[in-house]
Design a protein around this motif. Structure first.
Motif, PDB file in Angstrom:
ATOM      1  N   LYS A 183      -5.962   6.155  -6.527  1.00  0.00           N
ATOM      2  CA  LYS A 183      -5.849   7.925  -7.282  1.00  0.00           C
ATOM      3  C   LYS A 183      -5.480   8.264  -6.456  1.00  0.00           C
ATOM      4  CE  LYS A 183     -10.556   6.584  -6.379  1.00  0.00           C
ATOM      5  NZ  LYS A 183     -11.832   6.001  -7.176  1.00  0.00           N
ATOM      6  N   ILE A 184      -5.290   9.689  -6.902  1.00  0.00           N
ATOM      7  CA  ILE A 184      -5.172  11.639  -6.065  1.00  0.00           C
ATOM      8  C   ILE A 184      -6.409  12.051  -6.076  1.00  0.00           C
ATOM      9  CG2 ILE A 184      -4.549  13.349  -6.425  1.00  0.00           C
ATOM     10  CD1 ILE A 184      -1.566  12.429  -7.717  1.00  0.00           C
ATOM     11  N   ARG A 185      -6.771  12.397  -4.341  1.00  0.00           N
ATOM     12  CA  ARG A 185      -7.699  12.975  -4.181  1.00  0.00           C
ATOM     13  C   ARG A 185      -7.772  14.673  -3.744  1.00  0.00           C
ATOM     14  NH1 ARG A 185     -12.739  10.958  -6.234  1.00  0.00           N
ATOM     15  NH2 ARG A 185     -12.619   8.751  -5.088  1.00  0.00           N
ATOM     16  N   HIS A 186      -7.061  14.710  -3.832  1.00  0.00           N
ATOM     17  CA  HIS A 186      -5.728  16.168  -3.453  1.00  0.00           C
ATOM     18  C   HIS A 186      -4.888  16.565  -3.858  1.00  0.00           C
ATOM     19  CE1 HIS A 186      -5.398  20.058  -1.653  1.00  0.00           C
ATOM     20  NE2 HIS A 186      -4.037  19.739  -1.338  1.00  0.00           N
ATOM     21  N   TYR A 187      -4.612  17.351  -5.201  1.00  0.00           N
ATOM     22  CA  TYR A 187      -2.973  17.762  -5.420  1.00  0.00           C
ATOM     23  C   TYR A 187      -2.712  19.480  -4.553  1.00  0.00           C
ATOM     24  CZ  TYR A 187       1.411  17.869  -7.480  1.00  0.00           C
ATOM     25  OH  TYR A 187       2.343  17.543  -8.008  1.00  0.00           O
ATOM     26  N   GLY A 188      -2.204  19.324  -3.236  1.00  0.00           N
ATOM     27  CA  GLY A 188      -1.637  20.847  -3.203  1.00  0.00           C
ATOM     28  C   GLY A 188      -0.302  21.612  -3.439  1.00  0.00           C
ATOM     29  N   HIS A 189       0.399  22.241  -3.349  1.00  0.00           N
ATOM     30  CA  HIS A 189       1.495  23.133  -2.785  1.00  0.00           C
ATOM     31  C   HIS A 189       2.118  22.113  -2.132  1.00  0.00           C
ATOM     32  CE1 HIS A 189       0.387  26.769  -5.759  1.00  0.00           C
ATOM     33  NE2 HIS A 189      -0.643  26.414  -5.020  1.00  0.00           N
ATOM     34  N   LEU A 190       1.842  22.137  -1.179  1.00  0.00           N
ATOM     35  CA  LEU A 190       2.721  21.007  -0.126  1.00  0.00           C
ATOM     36  C   LEU A 190       2.207  19.391   0.133  1.00  0.00           C
ATOM     37  CD1 LEU A 190       3.301  24.399   2.744  1.00  0.00           C
ATOM     38  CD2 LEU A 190       4.882  23.332   0.820  1.00  0.00           C
ATOM     39  N   LEU A 242      -6.026   5.409   2.989  1.00  0.00           N
ATOM     40  CA  LEU A 242      -5.841   6.582   2.879  1.00  0.00           C
ATOM     41  C   LEU A 242      -4.514   7.374   3.252  1.00  0.00           C
ATOM     42  CD1 LEU A 242      -7.656   9.272   1.800  1.00  0.00           C
ATOM     43  CD2 LEU A 242      -7.989   9.690   4.435  1.00  0.00           C
ATOM     44  N   ALA A 243      -3.689   8.300   2.586  1.00  0.00           N
ATOM     45  CA  ALA A 243      -2.757   8.774   2.839  1.00  0.00           C
ATOM     46  C   ALA A 243      -2.214  10.029   2.275  1.00  0.00           C
ATOM     47  CB  ALA A 243      -1.537   8.020   2.049  1.00  0.00           C
ATOM     48  N   THR A 244      -2.044  10.666   3.270  1.00  0.00           N
ATOM     49  CA  THR A 244      -1.601  12.048   2.946  1.00  0.00           C
ATOM     50  C   THR A 244       0.037  12.403   3.170  1.00  0.00           C
ATOM     51  OG1 THR A 244      -2.955  12.912   4.251  1.00  0.00           O
ATOM     52  CG2 THR A 244      -1.280  14.564   4.090  1.00  0.00           C
ATOM     53  N   ILE A 263      -3.980  11.133  -1.537  1.00  0.00           N
ATOM     54  CA  ILE A 263      -4.264   9.321  -2.109  1.00  0.00           C
ATOM     55  C   ILE A 263      -4.727   8.992  -1.278  1.00  0.00           C
ATOM     56  CG2 ILE A 263      -2.533   7.683  -3.257  1.00  0.00           C
ATOM     57  CD1 ILE A 263      -0.542   9.448  -3.105  1.00  0.00           C
ATOM     58  N   GLU A 264      -5.848   8.025  -2.340  1.00  0.00           N
ATOM     59  CA  GLU A 264      -7.303   6.965  -1.785  1.00  0.00           C
ATOM     60  C   GLU A 264      -6.457   5.518  -2.612  1.00  0.00           C
ATOM     61  OE1 GLU A 264     -11.106   8.050  -0.493  1.00  0.00           O
ATOM     62  OE2 GLU A 264     -11.351   7.235  -3.114  1.00  0.00           O
ATOM     63  N   ALA A 265      -6.975   4.707  -2.116  1.00  0.00           N
ATOM     64  CA  ALA A 265      -6.463   3.234  -2.365  1.00  0.00           C
ATOM     65  C   ALA A 265      -7.519   2.160  -2.118  1.00  0.00           C
ATOM     66  CB  ALA A 265      -4.863   2.922  -2.262  1.00  0.00           C
ATOM     67  N   ALA A 269       0.846  -1.154  -0.044  1.00  0.00           N
ATOM     68  CA  ALA A 269       0.301   0.094   0.390  1.00  0.00           C
ATOM     69  C   ALA A 269       0.492   1.194   0.192  1.00  0.00           C
ATOM     70  CB  ALA A 269      -1.363   0.384   1.602  1.00  0.00           C
ATOM     71  N   ASP A 270       1.919   1.048   0.951  1.00  0.00           N
ATOM     72  CA  ASP A 270       2.187   2.330   0.839  1.00  0.00           C
ATOM     73  C   ASP A 270       3.381   2.431  -0.423  1.00  0.00           C
ATOM     74  OD1 ASP A 270       4.110   4.908   2.105  1.00  0.00           O
ATOM     75  OD2 ASP A 270       6.165   3.829   2.617  1.00  0.00           O
ATOM     76  N   ALA A 271       3.613   1.607  -1.103  1.00  0.00           N
ATOM     77  CA  ALA A 271       4.903   1.793  -2.476  1.00  0.00           C
ATOM     78  C   ALA A 271       3.686   2.612  -3.302  1.00  0.00           C
ATOM     79  CB  ALA A 271       4.885   0.097  -2.854  1.00  0.00           C
ATOM     80  N   VAL A 272       2.017   1.937  -3.434  1.00  0.00           N
ATOM     81  CA  VAL A 272       1.866   2.405  -4.911  1.00  0.00           C
ATOM     82  C   VAL A 272       1.679   4.186  -4.473  1.00  0.00           C
ATOM     83  CG1 VAL A 272      -0.805   2.291  -3.502  1.00  0.00           C
ATOM     84  CG2 VAL A 272      -0.311   2.250  -5.791  1.00  0.00           C
ATOM     85  N   THR A 273       1.638   4.654  -3.231  1.00  0.00           N
ATOM     86  CA  THR A 273       1.349   6.252  -2.914  1.00  0.00           C
ATOM     87  C   THR A 273       3.012   6.982  -3.740  1.00  0.00           C
ATOM     88  OG1 THR A 273       2.776   5.962  -1.288  1.00  0.00           O
ATOM     89  CG2 THR A 273       0.322   6.156  -0.801  1.00  0.00           C
ATOM     90  N   GLY A 274       4.165   6.193  -3.871  1.00  0.00           N
ATOM     91  CA  GLY A 274       5.696   7.350  -3.809  1.00  0.00           C
ATOM     92  C   GLY A 274       4.629   6.888  -5.743  1.00  0.00           C
ATOM     93  N   VAL A 275       4.594   5.623  -6.278  1.00  0.00           N
ATOM     94  CA  VAL A 275       4.814   5.755  -7.431  1.00  0.00           C
ATOM     95  C   VAL A 275       3.351   7.069  -8.186  1.00  0.00           C
ATOM     96  CG1 VAL A 275       4.740   3.899  -9.929  1.00  0.00           C
ATOM     97  CG2 VAL A 275       4.972   3.469  -7.769  1.00  0.00           C
ATOM     98  N   THR A 276       3.049   6.828  -7.369  1.00  0.00           N
ATOM     99  CA  THR A 276       1.200   7.549  -7.608  1.00  0.00           C
ATOM    100  C   THR A 276       1.805   8.938  -7.821  1.00  0.00           C
ATOM    101  OG1 THR A 276      -0.255   6.424  -6.950  1.00  0.00           O
ATOM    102  CG2 THR A 276      -0.576   8.541  -7.220  1.00  0.00           C
ATOM    103  N   GLY A 277       2.558   9.345  -6.929  1.00  0.00           N
ATOM    104  CA  GLY A 277       2.611  10.998  -6.957  1.00  0.00           C
ATOM    105  C   GLY A 277       4.032  10.941  -8.279  1.00  0.00           C
ATOM    106  N   ALA A 278       4.570   9.898  -8.046  1.00  0.00           N
ATOM    107  CA  ALA A 278       5.126  10.713  -9.526  1.00  0.00           C
ATOM    108  C   ALA A 278       5.061  10.449 -10.722  1.00  0.00           C
ATOM    109  CB  ALA A 278       6.385   9.032  -9.778  1.00  0.00           C
ATOM    110  N   SER A 279       3.602   9.513 -10.693  1.00  0.00           N
ATOM    111  CA  SER A 279       2.728  10.162 -11.970  1.00  0.00           C
ATOM    112  C   SER A 279       2.370  11.611 -12.273  1.00  0.00           C
ATOM    113  CB  SER A 279       1.890   8.814 -11.872  1.00  0.00           C
ATOM    114  OG  SER A 279       0.719   9.770 -11.050  1.00  0.00           O
TER     115      SER A 279
END
Length: 146
Positions: free
Chosen positions: A103-110, A130-132, A114-116, A64-74
């Motif tokens: 899928k990204i639910r919020h993409y802010g400045h900081l 659900l990861a911030t 990510i919801e998965a 689950a944590d691995a998906v977050t990094g790849v999602t951010g990189a996308s």
């Protein structure tokens, strides 16, 4: 600003091919879209099960944590986990493929939220995530939208 790459999925796969954590766990990147990723792992009871005969929660959390990094990189963001919540719905009791769709639910400045969802190879929902994420840097070569 440098040249942006055209084949984002291939670029990200190559980038993560050198990730020792994902390689050690045999985590595969199955699908990359802008803001959405699918990663998977082939569960081996001899390697991944605990003393109670079910898949260890740490293995599922690692996937689950691995998906977050790849999602951010996308979307061109290098991210680090600020907050991570995982609801285990069903135990993994058999060998087979597990996959996580994000899928990204919020993409802010900081920050990025990510919801998965995690599924087994019979498409049974196994967990929700659900990861911030803290945006620590940008991959300038990866476009935010593609």
């Amino acid at each position: 600003m440098g040249e942006q790459i055209q084949d984002v999925p291939s670029y990200i796969r190559e980038m993560y091919s050198h990730n020792s954590f994902m390689n050690e766990f045999n985590i595969n990147i199955d699908e990359i879209k802008c803001g959405s990723v699918v990663v998977s792992i082939d569960i081996d009871p001899a390697k991944h099960f605990n003393h109670r005969g079910i898949c260890h929660g740490g293995v599922l959390t690692a996937l689950a944590d691995a998906v977050t990094g790849v999602t951010g990189a996308s979307v061109g963001a290098a991210v680090a986990t600020l907050n991570f919540n995982m609801n285990f719905i069903k135990s993994v009791r058999n060998a087979g493929m597990l996959y996580v769709k994000s899928k990204i639910r919020h993409y802010g400045h900081l920050t990025m939220v990510i919801e998965a969802e995690m599924y087994d190879d019979k498409h049974t929902l196994m967990a929700t995530i659900l990861a911030t994420m803290f945006i620590v840097d940008k991959f300038e070569e990866i476009p935010e939208k593609w």
